[in-house]
Motif scaffolding. Structure first.
Motif, mmCIF file in Angstrom:
data_model
loop_
_atom_site.group_PDB
_atom_site.id
_atom_site.type_symbol
_atom_site.label_atom_id
_atom_site.label_comp_id
_atom_site.label_asym_id
_atom_site.label_seq_id
_atom_site.Cartn_x
_atom_site.Cartn_y
_atom_site.Cartn_z
ATOM 1 N N GLN A 84 -2.974 -9.297 0.878
ATOM 2 C CA GLN A 84 -2.452 -8.633 2.081
ATOM 3 C C GLN A 84 -2.811 -9.429 3.330
ATOM 4 O OE1 GLN A 84 -2.845 -4.135 2.070
ATOM 5 N NE2 GLN A 84 -4.009 -4.598 0.209
ATOM 6 N N ASP A 125 -0.600 -12.455 3.613
ATOM 7 C CA ASP A 125 0.758 -12.049 3.992
ATOM 8 C C ASP A 125 0.869 -11.770 5.486
ATOM 9 O OD1 ASP A 125 3.397 -11.564 3.041
ATOM 10 O OD2 ASP A 125 3.072 -9.414 3.270
ATOM 11 N N GLU A 126 -0.183 -11.187 6.039
ATOM 12 C CA GLU A 126 -0.148 -10.818 7.451
ATOM 13 C C GLU A 126 -0.474 -11.986 8.376
ATOM 14 O OE1 GLU A 126 -2.708 -7.455 7.937
ATOM 15 O OE2 GLU A 126 -1.544 -6.192 6.576
ATOM 16 N N PRO A 164 2.923 -15.067 8.510
ATOM 17 C CA PRO A 164 4.179 -14.328 8.360
ATOM 18 C C PRO A 164 5.435 -15.197 8.427
ATOM 19 C CG PRO A 164 3.424 -14.149 10.614
ATOM 20 C CD PRO A 164 2.378 -14.965 9.883
ATOM 21 N N SER A 201 7.696 -12.266 3.207
ATOM 22 C CA SER A 201 6.548 -11.390 2.999
ATOM 23 C C SER A 201 6.448 -10.938 1.543
ATOM 24 C CB SER A 201 6.672 -10.165 3.907
ATOM 25 O OG SER A 201 5.600 -9.281 3.707
ATOM 26 N N PRO A 208 6.762 -5.093 1.419
ATOM 27 C CA PRO A 208 7.881 -4.570 2.212
ATOM 28 C C PRO A 208 7.396 -4.022 3.555
ATOM 29 C CG PRO A 208 7.780 -3.562 0.008
ATOM 30 C CD PRO A 208 6.505 -4.301 0.214
ATOM 31 N N SER A 209 8.269 -4.025 4.530
ATOM 32 C CA SER A 209 7.917 -3.445 5.837
ATOM 33 C C SER A 209 8.030 -1.928 5.805
ATOM 34 C CB SER A 209 8.820 -4.021 6.932
ATOM 35 O OG SER A 209 10.184 -3.790 6.615
ATOM 36 N N ASP A 210 8.882 -1.408 4.946
ATOM 37 C CA ASP A 210 9.049 0.041 4.826
ATOM 38 C C ASP A 210 7.768 0.667 4.265
ATOM 39 O OD1 ASP A 210 10.814 2.552 4.545
ATOM 40 O OD2 ASP A 210 9.982 2.303 2.532
ATOM 41 N N PRO A 211 7.212 1.678 4.930
ATOM 42 C CA PRO A 211 5.925 2.241 4.506
ATOM 43 C C PRO A 211 5.925 2.772 3.074
ATOM 44 C CG PRO A 211 6.428 2.945 6.733
ATOM 45 C CD PRO A 211 7.651 2.257 6.216
ATOM 46 N N ARG A 234 6.104 -0.116 0.618
ATOM 47 C CA ARG A 234 4.811 -0.809 0.661
ATOM 48 C C ARG A 234 3.779 -0.052 -0.178
ATOM 49 N NH1 ARG A 234 3.183 -4.437 4.626
ATOM 50 N NH2 ARG A 234 0.923 -4.783 4.786
ATOM 51 N N THR A 263 13.207 -11.063 -4.247
ATOM 52 C CA THR A 263 11.903 -10.977 -3.597
ATOM 53 C C THR A 263 10.768 -11.073 -4.604
ATOM 54 O OG1 THR A 263 12.817 -9.579 -1.841
ATOM 55 C CG2 THR A 263 10.416 -9.602 -2.094
#
Length: 222
Positions: A74, A77-78, A81, A85, A88-91, A94, A152
């Protein structure tokens, strides 16, 4: 843009957890220094960097340690960037990915340890459970190319694929034929191995088995 200066990975060649970090760094194109650890005589840097667990892998970035492989993934990944990634950006998506990455640690890894340390009925139980784990993972994968879907290559793929080098060992100890039990999972692993990051990180399964045998004898496994 994050600096890549002073990136160092404390690792051990056969560790699937360290291999995750190597794959992730390669996918992001991050240059780093690799330090192979002797786990029988751990370096002062490792003990200083991970004083709680005293385990590899440890990622050092600018001298600051990050421990535990899923946390390291993690972080990578952060911090970098610029490339695709892993998460996923969607909570919800993720959280879903984090659940399955945790499942790999709780199930695949733990069951693998039991293969090496047990015999008789306990080994039979571990074998039965491992087949169920494979089928659960295969059901989650479905007909997708990667676990995240589409093209992905994501967190769950990176978390699981290092264990493929251990499958030869698991088969030897349990008698399972993984390709017969989970053909889609085996094909997924083959796709993953076509990626340069994965091919370079994963060791020869026979060498993994030889290592497991040495370890088994040392700890008195049957």
């Amino acid at each position: 843009m994050a600096t890549e200066s002073a990136v160092k990975l404390l690792d051990f060649w056969v560790s699937p957890f360290g291999q995750r970090c190597r794959i992730a760094l390669a996918e992001k194109g991050v240059e780093y220094e690799y330090q192979e650890e002797n786990l029988s005589e751990k370096s002062e840097l490792l003990l200083k960097s991970n004083p709680i667990h005293k385990k590899i892998p440890v990622l050092l970035h600018g001298g600051k340690p990050v421990c535990e492989s899923l946390i390291i993934l993690q972080y990578i990944d952060e911090v970098w960037p610029e490339k695709a990634s892993f998460l996923p950006s969607d909570p919800y998506a993720r959280a879903h990915a984090l659940f399955w990455a945790d499942y790999v640690d709780r199930k695949v890894y733990e069951c693998g340890i039991r293969f090496r340390k047990t015999s008789g009925e306990a080994l039979e139980a571990a074998t039965k459970e491992f087949v169920e784990i494979l089928k659960t993972l295969e059901a989650e994968l479905g007909d997708k190319k990667y676990f995240a879907g589409g093209d992905t290559f994501g967190l769950v793929d990176i978390a699981l694929v290092p264990f493929m080098s251990w499958f030869y060992t698991y088969e030897a100890y349990s008698g399972i034929r993984i390709e017969e039990e989970s053909p889609k999972l085996v094909k997924w692993a083959e796709r993953c191995k076509e990626r340069e990051s994965v091919a370079k990180a994963l060791p020869d399964p026979v060498k993994v088995y030889e290592f497991a045998e040495r370890l088994k004898k040392r700890i008195g496994g049957k």
